[in-house]
Enzyme design. Structure first.
Site, PDB file in Angstrom:
ATOM      1  N   HIS A 233       0.854  -1.184   0.000  1.00 25.53           N
ATOM      2  CA  HIS A 233       0.000   0.000   0.000  1.00 25.53           C
ATOM      3  C   HIS A 233       0.886   1.229   0.000  1.00 25.53           C
ATOM      4  O   HIS A 233       1.639   1.458   0.953  1.00 25.53           O
ATOM      5  CB  HIS A 233      -0.927   0.022   1.217  1.00 25.53           C
ATOM      6  CG  HIS A 233      -1.835   1.210   1.251  1.00 25.53           C
ATOM      7  ND1 HIS A 233      -3.073   1.220   0.633  1.00 25.53           N
ATOM      8  CD2 HIS A 233      -1.684   2.437   1.812  1.00 25.53           C
ATOM      9  CE1 HIS A 233      -3.651   2.399   0.808  1.00 25.53           C
ATOM     10  NE2 HIS A 233      -2.824   3.161   1.528  1.00 25.53           N
ATOM     11  N   CYS A 234       0.819   1.997  -1.063  1.00 24.70           N
ATOM     12  CA  CYS A 234       1.675   3.171  -1.220  1.00 24.70           C
ATOM     13  C   CYS A 234       0.936   4.406  -0.710  1.00 24.70           C
ATOM     14  O   CYS A 234      -0.123   4.765  -1.236  1.00 24.70           O
ATOM     15  CB  CYS A 234       2.076   3.349  -2.691  1.00 24.70           C
ATOM     16  SG  CYS A 234       3.195   4.734  -2.977  1.00 24.70           S
ATOM     17  N   VAL A 235       1.495   5.035   0.309  1.00 29.71           N
ATOM     18  CA  VAL A 235       0.853   6.229   0.864  1.00 29.71           C
ATOM     19  C   VAL A 235       1.002   7.426  -0.057  1.00 29.71           C
ATOM     20  O   VAL A 235       0.217   8.377   0.019  1.00 29.71           O
ATOM     21  CB  VAL A 235       1.443   6.551   2.251  1.00 29.71           C
ATOM     22  CG1 VAL A 235       1.121   5.451   3.235  1.00 29.71           C
ATOM     23  CG2 VAL A 235       2.950   6.776   2.169  1.00 29.71           C
TER      24      VAL A 235
ATOM     25  N   ASN B 183      -1.897   7.076  -2.208  1.00 25.31           N
ATOM     26  CA  ASN B 183      -3.112   6.812  -1.440  1.00 25.31           C
ATOM     27  C   ASN B 183      -3.889   5.632  -2.022  1.00 25.31           C
ATOM     28  O   ASN B 183      -5.116   5.655  -2.132  1.00 25.31           O
ATOM     29  CB  ASN B 183      -4.007   8.056  -1.385  1.00 25.31           C
ATOM     30  CG  ASN B 183      -5.085   7.942  -0.314  1.00 25.31           C
ATOM     31  OD1 ASN B 183      -4.908   7.254   0.682  1.00 25.31           O
ATOM     32  ND2 ASN B 183      -6.202   8.607  -0.528  1.00 25.31           N
ATOM     33  N   SER B 184      -3.174   4.590  -2.412  1.00 21.13           N
ATOM     34  CA  SER B 184      -3.801   3.423  -3.003  1.00 21.13           C
ATOM     35  C   SER B 184      -2.838   2.247  -2.902  1.00 21.13           C
ATOM     36  O   SER B 184      -1.641   2.412  -2.638  1.00 21.13           O
ATOM     37  CB  SER B 184      -4.175   3.679  -4.465  1.00 21.13           C
ATOM     38  OG  SER B 184      -4.695   2.526  -5.075  1.00 21.13           O
TER      39      SER B 184
END
Length: 388
Positions: free
Chosen positions: A239-241, A244-245
């Site tokens: 999950h890549c901040v 945001n996805s």
């Protein structure tokens, strides 16, 4: 024992904020407990007690106000850092620490936040604005170089939008559609008896597909559940901040393309700015020593932004190298994390990659599989585009 509470949980273990002791007001998580707490507060007519009120604290914690400091404090911090090189060292050293502390805070609470996406987009726009207003009027940048930087900016935004279209969520009908396809292929073959599809239907879920303990749906191999998004993702990587996805089977290639285009554009833009500010210095030495750059506020600000962009670029280069190595060994970030936790993988290349040896078929075949993989849920389920 106490150390069991500090042990990091498995990514697929179900967990709610109600069962997490690090959340201060766990009685009011983002489920139905907020409504119950609010109704109880109204019925009992509890007097307002400031920040000690669980309802008020929960509402503050769940409000998305994280974009405000990203939009207001960044220009102020960069201008303050450009006043003196000592201030620049202090601020540019403390800024990554503040961002990392905010990341660990949101990561522990398993919350989605727009802070990092807003910070990335605003930093990109602010650097481009300074490039046009401060560097371009100096006359050291040709129109062709300006077109290259602008094209890199546009390609980065387009790739980011394409990445945000979805990581490939596992739909409820995905497993049913797969079983129907197997039944259709078995029925179309006259040499297979009618009992064969039922046997396949019973064996397939136990051998390849698994049941998600949170979503309660059957998911394909290498899929994982993301607590932050609250859904299962096909071939979940992480999950890549910053976007945001999640990064999964449907958007992994576009994510890698976004990182590559951004790194190339950033390195090229930094080189153009340093050549304009320090024409007599080499690019590497100009980043550490540029005489007379603090004589004017505009040049000092551009030089400070070069350092800010360099810090971001170094972090993305590390991410890019890790992604390329994982693809070369055909392992995802989630699989590497689970392999290290269960002590089933071998750490190689100074810890940059964890080789599980489960899916690797060689360097060439691993890249062919990555470049040709498709989202199997596209034809069965279409989720709305999440642009934020």
């Amino acid at each position: 024992m106490k150390w069991e509470k500090l042990k990091p949980p498995d990514p697929d273990d179900p967990m709610c904020c109600c069962g997490c002791d690090i959340y201060q007001y766990s009685c009011c998580c983002d489920c139905e407990d907020l409504d119950e707490a609010f109704n109880s507060w109204l019925k009992e007519k509890t007097p307002f007690c400031g920040l000690q009120s669980p309802v008020f604290g929960t509402m503050i914690n769940n409000l998305e106000i994280s974009m405000i400091p990203a939009l207001l404090l960044l220009p102020l911090l960069l201008r303050a850092a450009s006043l003196h090189y000592l201030l620049g060292i202090i601020i540019l050293t403390a800024l990554p620490g503040l961002v990392l502390s905010y990341y660990y805070t949101t990561h522990r609470r398993k919350r989605r936040t727009l802070f990092f996406l807003a910070l990335a987009l605003y930093s990109l726009a602010y650097m481009y604005y300074l490039f046009i207003t401060e560097i371009l009027p100096r006359g050291d940048v040709s129109p062709l170089q300006m077109c290259v930087v602008t094209t890199g900016m546009i390609l980065t935004i387009v790739s980011l939008i394409h990445t945000k279209r979805g990581p490939g969520f596992v739909a409820d009908s995905l497993h049913e559609a797969r079983m129907d396809a197997e039944d259709h292929s078995n029925h179309s073959d006259g040499s297979i008896q009618l009992a064969a599809p039922e046997k396949t239907k019973k064996q397939a879920p136990t051998t390849k597909w698994t049941l998600c303990p949170v979503c309660k749906i059957m998911r394909p191999p290498r899929a994982g559940h993301c607590r932050t998004c609250g859904s299962c993702v096909q071939r979940l990587d992480h999950h890549c901040v910053w976007i945001n996805s999640c990064v999964g089977q449907a958007n992994h290639r576009s994510f890698l393309q976004t990182v590559c285009v951004f790194v190339l554009t950033s390195v090229y833009g930094i080189s153009l700015v340093l050549r304009s500010l320090c024409p007599c210095q080499y690019l590497v030495t100009a980043l550490f020593y540029c005489p007379g750059v603090y004589s004017q506020p505009s040049t000092a600000l551009c030089f400070t932004c070069c350092w800010y962009s360099s810090i971001i670029t170094v972090g993305l280069v590390y991410l890019l190298v890790a992604q390329v190595l994982n693809i070369s060994f055909n392992v995802t970030g989630r699989e590497a994390q689970l392999a290290l936790r269960n002590k089933k993988g071998q750490s190689r290349l100074w810890g940059l990659v964890v080789n599980t040896g489960e899916h690797s078929r060689g360097f060439y075949q691993n890249w062919v599989e990555f470049l040709t993989m498709k989202d199997s849920s596209v034809s069965f389920h279409s989720s709305p585009t999440d642009l934020v």
